[in-house]
Design a protein around this motif. Structure first.
Motif, short mmCIF file in Angstrom:
data_model
loop_
_atom_site.label_atom_id
_atom_site.label_comp_id
_atom_site.label_asym_id
_atom_site.label_seq_id
_atom_site.Cartn_x
_atom_site.Cartn_y
_atom_site.Cartn_z
N ASN A 167 0.36 -3.38 -11.83
CA ASN A 167 1.03 -2.86 -10.64
C ASN A 167 1.29 -1.36 -10.70
O ASN A 167 2.01 -0.82 -9.87
N LYS A 168 0.71 -0.71 -11.70
CA LYS A 168 0.84 0.75 -11.78
C LYS A 168 -0.22 1.40 -10.90
O LYS A 168 -1.29 0.82 -10.69
N LYS A 169 0.07 2.61 -10.47
CA LYS A 169 -0.96 3.34 -9.73
C LYS A 169 -2.01 3.86 -10.70
O LYS A 169 -1.69 4.17 -11.86
N VAL A 170 -3.23 3.96 -10.25
CA VAL A 170 -4.34 4.37 -11.12
C VAL A 170 -4.06 5.75 -11.73
O VAL A 170 -4.38 6.00 -12.89
N GLU A 171 -3.40 6.61 -10.96
CA GLU A 171 -3.15 7.97 -11.45
C GLU A 171 -2.21 7.98 -12.66
O GLU A 171 -2.14 8.98 -13.38
N TYR A 181 -9.85 5.54 -6.87
CA TYR A 181 -8.80 5.87 -5.91
C TYR A 181 -7.47 5.95 -6.66
O TYR A 181 -6.93 4.92 -7.08
N LYS A 182 -6.96 7.16 -6.79
CA LYS A 182 -5.79 7.38 -7.67
C LYS A 182 -4.52 6.73 -7.13
O LYS A 182 -3.64 6.36 -7.89
N LYS A 183 -4.41 6.64 -5.82
CA LYS A 183 -3.16 6.14 -5.23
C LYS A 183 -3.10 4.61 -5.18
O LYS A 183 -2.07 4.04 -4.85
N MET A 184 -4.22 3.97 -5.48
CA MET A 184 -4.21 2.50 -5.43
C MET A 184 -3.61 1.93 -6.71
O MET A 184 -3.69 2.56 -7.77
N LYS A 185 -3.06 0.72 -6.59
CA LYS A 185 -2.55 0.06 -7.78
C LYS A 185 -3.73 -0.58 -8.51
O LYS A 185 -4.74 -0.92 -7.89
N VAL A 186 -3.56 -0.75 -9.83
CA VAL A 186 -4.67 -1.19 -10.68
C VAL A 186 -5.27 -2.52 -10.21
O VAL A 186 -6.48 -2.62 -9.96
N ARG A 199 -9.31 -1.08 3.59
CA ARG A 199 -8.68 -0.24 2.57
C ARG A 199 -8.27 1.12 3.15
O ARG A 199 -7.17 1.61 2.93
N GLU A 200 -9.19 1.69 3.93
CA GLU A 200 -8.91 3.00 4.54
C GLU A 200 -7.69 2.91 5.46
O GLU A 200 -6.84 3.78 5.47
N TYR A 201 -7.66 1.84 6.23
CA TYR A 201 -6.58 1.63 7.20
C TYR A 201 -5.23 1.52 6.48
O TYR A 201 -4.27 2.20 6.80
N LYS A 202 -5.22 0.67 5.44
CA LYS A 202 -3.98 0.48 4.66
C LYS A 202 -3.56 1.79 4.01
O LYS A 202 -2.38 2.15 4.03
N ALA A 203 -4.55 2.49 3.42
CA ALA A 203 -4.23 3.75 2.73
C ALA A 203 -3.64 4.76 3.71
O ALA A 203 -2.78 5.55 3.34
N ALA A 204 -4.10 4.71 4.96
CA ALA A 204 -3.62 5.69 5.96
C ALA A 204 -2.24 5.31 6.50
O ALA A 204 -1.35 6.15 6.54
#
Lengths: 437, 302
Positions: free
Chosen positions: B124-128, B85-90, A10-15
């Motif tokens: 598929n929305k971002k958590v934020e 994690y706000k930038k992740m999708k739901v 997850r960290e890798y993908k996020a980066a």
């Protein structure tokens, strides 16, 4: 699937999915190559402004020679074949030295320099042809606003000394044509060592060493290692602080142990740095291949680079993650960031002394200090000097042990502080956490 | 079988004892409610159960079935202060937690729960981009995605509107029906009374109540009168035998003095006004809570 690996993924993908990663991927070589680029541009970018030089000639002969040489110089050396000006013109004015009040004369000339009426002035002593030690009249003094480093000083010095040599030879009664090579200087060319081809058994002749190989290769490897640490391990401090302050950490701790959490983040960073460094090294090798310069690539050192980087990211990453866990907000993180980065920056200051003398006591000692081994030992290994075989091995063992210690200590502090809110724990409290666990 | 066993656990921060020699047994399949004022030690106790903190002394046993491996995969934990994690999708986020919880097919489970909580459209929305209510539902999903044997929820209903609270309550009861043990902390005494098999109150780090609602109320006896009159609060003044009145506006709750005669109190009130409701009962959980942790008592201790 291992939980550390899931977090790392997850960290890798996020980066790597961010624009910031792509931008830094492009900016890093610009930053690394920027210094060399500026140097190579500035090397050709000489000052071509014409310069008026006043000469106070106590010798009564050399000033005239300076004038004639300047005239010849202005005729033949100023323009290249394309008609572009490549050097400044020198205009020499010889004036009578004031023997009654020399200081007043030199003050007036200095004021003229300040007013930009002249560029500089030279005082040629009466006895420079046959100098007497300690004698004021045996000196050539060049006065200008930037006399220590400007190129005019070199030109004046060279011109006058060539003439002095000529006069001295004439005084000896030798014919000019016979002593043509009297002053020709034969340089000792730097050569590498001869070796034996492991396949054919034939002796391979030594290759000529050059500055590129001696300085550029270690410089690039060291800087690459440094940048990988700065890009991957150091940001963990802020990343962990953010996850703590945004309360993501405790949610994660419902699914993983603090150890898995910390190591997942560290391993994710390691993945990012391995990807980045692999891209750069491949790019450099490819570019050098196109330029037929692959012989300067230290292929034997590259495995060491990756081993050291692997351990260095884990070592520094664990410490940074633990320090991040002690912070509650960005203010805390800012306060701790510079002191935390200092031990990583310090090896850069020793780069030149180590490159110049890779076998010296300083270089050897620093390279065996585990926190610096990955950078200093790598630097020594990438020079053309063969360092004793035991030293990288001892260094590596030290790094492995220090990495284990860092992970152990980091994990204890991380576990104790990742949920704690309020005031940032003091050093004494951290030591208590370290001992108590 | 007890799912949680705490034996004399103590946890101290600097000079403050957050949890003091606490004992607790949570039976399998029960819903156990943790109540107590803010700062009483509920969250610290929960964090020790989750092994986020280690007790200074005492011991904690979970499941007691000899299987100590991957305890976290058997527990679902929703902390009081939770972030995502706000930038992740739901869906990506739910799948990530599913993988961490070793769910067999995390993608499929994610789809199931998102649909159940009416979040499929936001997959598929971002958590934020989610509203507060949607985020809270998402947090609940990642807690229970693996249908854990033990579910620990720290203030699960705080900030939820009645509709979302109802959905979460239904899922909690459904999971309990399927065999999960539920432990949750709450400040809502009504929820604790209605949902919990057992109630556990902690005050200043010490256990002060532990048992079924009935057994707790038995400790206090029938010392409470719930009354509705035409005169309201004003007619209850200066009546002998009343220790304290809790005024709810339309209804008053009277705590009688020890040994007071309820019929005498009723007679006195009837002499002043018309009574539409008069009920002699045990004190509510809310009243018991206040009796234990009322402000003047807190001040005395401080």
């Amino acid at each position: 699937m291992n939980k550390i690996f899931i977090i790392a993924k997850r960290e890798y993908k996020a980066a790597v999915r961010t624009k910031a990663f792509l931008v830094s991927l492009i900016l890093l070589p610009i930053f690394m190559g920027g210094g060399l680029l500026v140097f190579s541009i500035m090397k050709d970018n000489v000052d071509i402004d014409n310069k008026k030089i006043v000469v106070l000639d106590y010798s009564k002969t050399l000033g005239e020679h300076l004038l004639l040489t300047a005239e010849n110089w202005n005729k033949s050396e100023i323009y290249n074949d394309k008609g572009e000006q490549i050097a400044p013109m020198y205009f020499i004015e010889i004036i009578q030295p004031d023997t009654v009040n020399p200081f007043q004369q030199k003050l007036e000339l200095s004021d003229k320099i300040r007013k930009k009426e002249i560029y500089g002035f030279v005082q040629i002593g009466a006895n420079v042809l046959h100098p007497i030690p300690g004698d004021e009249q045996s000196r050539i003094l060049y006065f200008s606003e930037n006399s220590a480093i400007d190129e005019v000083r070199g030109w004046i010095s060279g011109t006058i000394n060539n003439k002095i040599r000529e006069i001295r030879i004439t005084e000896l009664g030798l014919a000019q044509e016979k002593i043509k090579d009297l002053f020709s200087w034969v340089n000792a060319e730097g050569m590498g060592l001869l070796s034996v081809d492991s396949k054919t058994g034939q002796v391979i002749d030594a290759k000529k060493t050059n500055e590129m190989q001696t300085i550029f290769v270690p410089y690039v490897l060291l800087l690459l290692m440094f940048m990988m640490i700065m890009m991957s391990a150091v940001p963990l401090l802020n990343a962990v602080m953010e996850e703590k302050s945004e309360r993501v950490a405790e949610v994660l701790l419902g699914s993983v142990t603090p150890w898995q959490f910390m190591m997942g983040k560290v391993m994710g960073s390691l993945g990012v740095s391995l990807t980045t460094s692999a891209i750069y090294i491949t790019g450099i090798i490819f570019t050098l291949g196109k330029m037929n310069m692959t012989d300067i690539v230290p292929f034997d050192v590259l495995p060491w680079f990756f081993i050291y980087m692997f351990l260095n990211i884990i070592m520094v990453g664990s410490i940074m993650a633990a320090l991040g866990a002690t912070c509650n907000d960005s203010k805390d993180a800012q306060a701790i960031q510079f002191p935390a980065m200092l031990p990583i920056i310090l090896p850069l200051f020793f780069m030149m002394p180590v490159i110049i003398n890779p076998l010296g006591k300083l270089a050897t000692g620093l390279s065996l200090f585990p926190l610096w081994t990955p950078m200093i030992m790598l630097l020594r290994q990438s020079t053309s000097v063969t360092i004793p075989a035991w030293q990288p091995i001892v260094g590596l063992v030290g790094v492995i042990l220090f990495t284990i210690l860092s992970v152990w200590a980091g994990a204890r502090i991380f576990r104790s502080t990742i949920i704690l809110q309020g005031k940032r724990p003091k050093l004494g409290t951290l030591i208590k956490y370290l001992i108590k666990g | 079988m007890n799912v949680i066993e705490l034996n004399q656990i103590t946890k101290t921060f600097e000079k403050n004892t957050a949890v003091d020699h606490l004992d607790l047994q949570v039976p399998k399949g029960s819903i156990y409610g943790f109540i107590g004022p803010n700062g009483s030690g509920k969250t610290t106790t929960i964090r020790m159960i989750m092994k986020i903190y280690y007790p200074d002394s005492g011991d904690i046993k979970l499941f007691n079935d000899g299987q100590s491996v991957n305890l976290q995969d058997r527990i679902g934990y929703l902390p009081e202060e939770r972030g995502l994690y706000k930038k992740m999708k739901v869906k990506e986020l739910v799948t990530f937690y599913g993988e961490l919880k070793q769910v067999q097919n995390p993608g499929r489970e994610a789809d199931y729960w998102l649909e159940k909580f009416d979040l499929t459209k936001s997959a598929n929305k971002k958590v934020e981009a989610l509203s507060k209510g949607m985020s809270q539902k998402l947090q609940f999903i990642i807690t229970i995605i693996n249908k854990p044997e033990l579910i620990i929820l720290d203030e699960p209903f705080s900030g939820l509107d009645p509709v979302n609270a109802e959905i979460i309550k239904e899922v909690i009861l459904d999971l309990r029906a399927k065999g999960s043990t539920i432990v949750f902390s709450t400040h809502d005494m009504g929820v604790a009374e209605k949902m919990c098999d057992f109630i556990f109150m902690i005050y200043k780090g010490k256990k002060v109540l532990d048992g079924t609602l009935e057994s707790i109320q038995k400790l206090y006896g029938q010392d409470t009168i719930r009354i509705q009159t035409e005169g309201g609060m004003s007619v209850l003044e200066n009546i002998q035998g009343i220790e304290r009145i809790n005024d709810f506006g339309q209804m008053q709750e009277i705590k009688m003095n020890s040994g007071a005669d309820s019929q005498k109190i009723l007679t006195e009130i009837l002499a002043k006004t018309k009574v539409s409701r008069f009920e002699i009962t045990a004190p509510s959980l809310h009243d018991i809570f206040v009796r234990i942790a009322r402000p003047e008592k807190t001040e005395e201790h401080e």
